[in-house]
Design an enzyme around this catalytic site. Structure first.
Site, PDB file in Angstrom:
ATOM      1  N   GLY A 173      20.956 -28.501   3.477  1.00  0.00           N
ATOM      2  CA  GLY A 173      20.678 -29.094   4.776  1.00  0.00           C
ATOM      3  C   GLY A 173      20.704 -30.603   4.795  1.00  0.00           C
ATOM      4  N   GLY A 174      21.323 -31.227   3.788  1.00  0.00           N
ATOM      5  CA  GLY A 174      21.452 -32.682   3.793  1.00  0.00           C
ATOM      6  C   GLY A 174      20.244 -33.429   3.272  1.00  0.00           C
ATOM      7  N   LYS A 210      30.030 -37.785  -8.446  1.00  0.00           N
ATOM      8  CA  LYS A 210      30.968 -38.785  -7.975  1.00  0.00           C
ATOM      9  C   LYS A 210      31.141 -38.645  -6.467  1.00  0.00           C
ATOM     10  CE  LYS A 210      34.388 -41.782  -7.843  1.00  0.00           C
ATOM     11  NZ  LYS A 210      34.096 -43.225  -7.906  1.00  0.00           N
ATOM     12  N   HIS A 217      34.534 -32.757   5.521  1.00  0.00           N
ATOM     13  CA  HIS A 217      33.701 -31.615   5.148  1.00  0.00           C
ATOM     14  C   HIS A 217      34.325 -30.375   5.775  1.00  0.00           C
ATOM     15  CE1 HIS A 217      29.372 -30.043   4.444  1.00  0.00           C
ATOM     16  NE2 HIS A 217      30.155 -29.017   4.679  1.00  0.00           N
ATOM     17  N   ARG A 301      23.903 -17.366   4.014  1.00  0.00           N
ATOM     18  CA  ARG A 301      23.281 -16.977   5.278  1.00  0.00           C
ATOM     19  C   ARG A 301      24.298 -17.142   6.400  1.00  0.00           C
ATOM     20  NH1 ARG A 301      22.999 -22.139   7.192  1.00  0.00           N
ATOM     21  NH2 ARG A 301      22.395 -23.782   5.736  1.00  0.00           N
ATOM     22  N   VAL A 304      24.779 -22.153  11.492  1.00  0.00           N
ATOM     23  CA  VAL A 304      24.595 -22.622  12.868  1.00  0.00           C
ATOM     24  C   VAL A 304      25.913 -22.546  13.632  1.00  0.00           C
ATOM     25  CG1 VAL A 304      23.965 -24.605  14.306  1.00  0.00           C
ATOM     26  CG2 VAL A 304      22.711 -24.159  12.179  1.00  0.00           C
ATOM     27  N   ARG A 347      26.233 -29.475  18.981  1.00  0.00           N
ATOM     28  CA  ARG A 347      24.806 -29.203  18.830  1.00  0.00           C
ATOM     29  C   ARG A 347      24.014 -30.109  19.778  1.00  0.00           C
ATOM     30  NH1 ARG A 347      23.379 -28.129  12.463  1.00  0.00           N
ATOM     31  NH2 ARG A 347      25.384 -27.240  11.835  1.00  0.00           N
TER      32      ARG A 347
END
Length: 531
Positions: A173-174, A210, A217, A301, A304, A347
């Site tokens: 989750g960052g 690195k 992403h 899972r 989102v 979002r």
């Protein structure tokens, strides 16, 4: 896919160990299939929409997540009380907690997700890197620094070459991630990363990696059953993000061609097969400017952003999760999957984009959600909802589909213009801004896009201006409106609109006075579109 389940299914009632829009999404999937749903709620969520929508709802504790949504014994007890035979964790909270999976199994409950073993093999990031490397999946060069002293850590970073990333070993989750561009910042960033990792995951271990920059992403959606069938459902572009948190996702990626898609999806499937994974999941990759890709992690899972994949493939991923958990084979094969058109998800979160996207709270005083061709809204919002600060700030997801990316962007612009929410600051202004940026429209972006374009732009306060000031050339003056005043303004403008439309129908040749028109335009621009 059947809409009504048979009597010999291993479960007829599902406890949903989550809240918000994902709880509602699972409730709807259960209802479509004839399954009963059980909601849980904390004191802060007593009036939440998922509580109203489920067949049954049970209180599980105070507002803090540790005493409610993360409290495994209470959740297991509610499952027993309600007679639920299965548990769906959604995303976040306990969705990737192997201990929760085992607790469910010990209680005789079916966990709708991957096994504890699969979660452990992917949940710990350094172990996941080793697993990926063994499966022949490219990984970013890195080094574990658990027991290393400062000199060894600095030497490892020099060997990798700056910039480097510090990443939480148990992360997701960052959280627990720090970008280090220079050796002078390494040790202080390391302390911060360890502290955040310990706070977020109860595990302060971090490792060096690195930094691939500029990078995109890209993630691959997959689902597998217990009979050895593994199917990918294409990729998603998730590069529009801030602090490693995604804000906009789309499928397919505008940068991925057929050859690259084949390589990335093959890597994802090889990895999934190597850990005997069952149920839905996502393999995440970094894509460098040279089009080489590197494994990041597996999210064990539902994601989102799963709706964009659903729209481009026609597969209901949550229903398929339920089928797989019930012991059925996948209802489709790889040959059945055809990517169609383009979908984009936006979002909508209770965050203030003008103030570093800090969390916001308040009461939803007025709400108008968009609709129309190619528009889907997965939302937990309703007028009167009090938005708490205890949980993830995601309020709703606006998803659009078009025959191609150009049409999808046009539909998202239209839907964002229709979306009005009064009483809580949200990311709506950011989304409207993004849809006008040339680099987004031409897909010329990386994970650095927001830092480069949004954070560096000129901003100012919300302003309003009277017609007289406009005509006299006076500078606009800031106007601070309370939520109640803003709600009244919305109601007034909507009523004005309706009256004008009725008048136009009755007297097609009659035009509204210019003064009123100009004020309405200004009020709309400065009062509504900045919400």
């Amino acid at each position: 896919m059947e809409k009504l389940i048979s009597a010999d299914w291993p479960f007829q009632k599902v406890l949903i160990a989550n809240r918000g829009e994902i709880a509602l999404r699972i409730i709807r999937a259960c209802r479509d299939m004839g399954l009963q749903s059980v909601a849980v709620y904390s004191d802060a969520d007593r009036d939440a929409l998922h509580v109203r929508m489920a067949d049954e709802a049970y209180r599980i504790g105070p507002a803090t997540a540790a005493q409610s949504y993360l409290h495994i014994p209470t959740l297991i007890d509610v499952a027993r009380q309600s007679g639920a035979q299965a548990v769906h964790p959604g995303y976040g909270f306990l969705a990737e907690n192997a201990n929760f999976v085992e607790a469910c199994q010990e209680a005789g409950l079916i966990f709708i997700g991957p096994s504890a073993a699969a979660q452990r093999s992917m949940g710990e990031k350094t172990a996941a890197r080793r697993t990926a490397e063994a499966a022949g999946v490219p990984i970013v060069p890195g080094a574990m620094i658990d027991d290393a002293d400062d000199a060894e850590i600095q030497a490892s970073a020099r060997r990798l070459g700056y910039p480097v990333l510090l990443k939480a070993a148990a992360g997701g989750g960052g959280k627990g991630i720090r970008l280090v561009r220079d050796e002078r910042d390494l040790l202080s960033s390391l302390r911060t990363a360890r502290s955040e990792a310990q706070s977020a995951f109860g595990d302060g271990r971090v490792y060096l990696e690195k930094a691939v920059t500029p990078a995109r992403h890209i993630e691959v959606q997959f689902i597998a059953d217990q009979y050895g069938h593994v199917v990918h459902l294409g990729e998603r572009e998730c590069s529009i993000q801030r602090r490693h948190q995604k804000l906009i996702e789309e499928s397919p990626s505008p940068i991925v061609d057929e050859a690259l898609r084949a390589r990335m999806t093959e890597a994802a499937i090889n990895l999934v097969r190597s850990i005997e994974y069952v149920n839905a999941g996502t393999a995440e990759f970094l894509l460098g400017p040279d089009h080489n890709f590197y494994f990041l992690e597996v999210n064990a899972r539902i994601q989102v952003e799963h709706p964009v994949t659903e729209w481009c493939t026609g597969v209901d991923l949550v229903q398929e999760q339920l089928r797989v958990a019930a012991g059925l084979p996948l209802s489709f094969s790889q040959d059945d999957i055809r990517l169609r058109g383009a979908a984009i998800e936006c979002r909508i979160s209770a965050e203030d984009p003008e103030n570093r996207f800090l969390p916001a709270t308040g009461t939803v005083l007025a709400l108008q959600e968009p609709s129309g061709p190619g528009v889907r809204v997965d939302s937990s919002l309703y007028p009167g909802l009090q938005v708490p600060l205890f949980y993830d700030p995601l309020l709703s997801k606006l998803i659009v589909w078009g025959k191609d990316r150009t049409q999808a962007i046009a539909r998202l612009r239209r839907a964002l213009a229709e979306y009005q929410l009064v009483g809580v600051r949200t990311t709506l202004p950011f989304a409207r801004w993004l849809l006008e940026q040339p680099r987004f429209i031409t897909a010329d972006f990386s994970t650095d896009f927001i830092a480069e374009e949004w954070d560096g732009r000129q901003t100012g306060p919300v302003e309003s201006v009277t017609t007289e000031q406009q005509e006299n050339g006076a500078a606009p003056t800031p106007v601070e409106l309370s939520p109640e005043q803003m709600a009244a303004l919305v109601a007034s403008l909507l009523a004005n609109d309706n009256a004008e439309q009725e008048e136009a129908r009755r007297h097609p040749q009659t035009q509204t006075q210019g003064e009123n028109n100009r004020w309405l335009d200004v009020a709309r621009r400065d009062g509504l579109r900045r919400l």
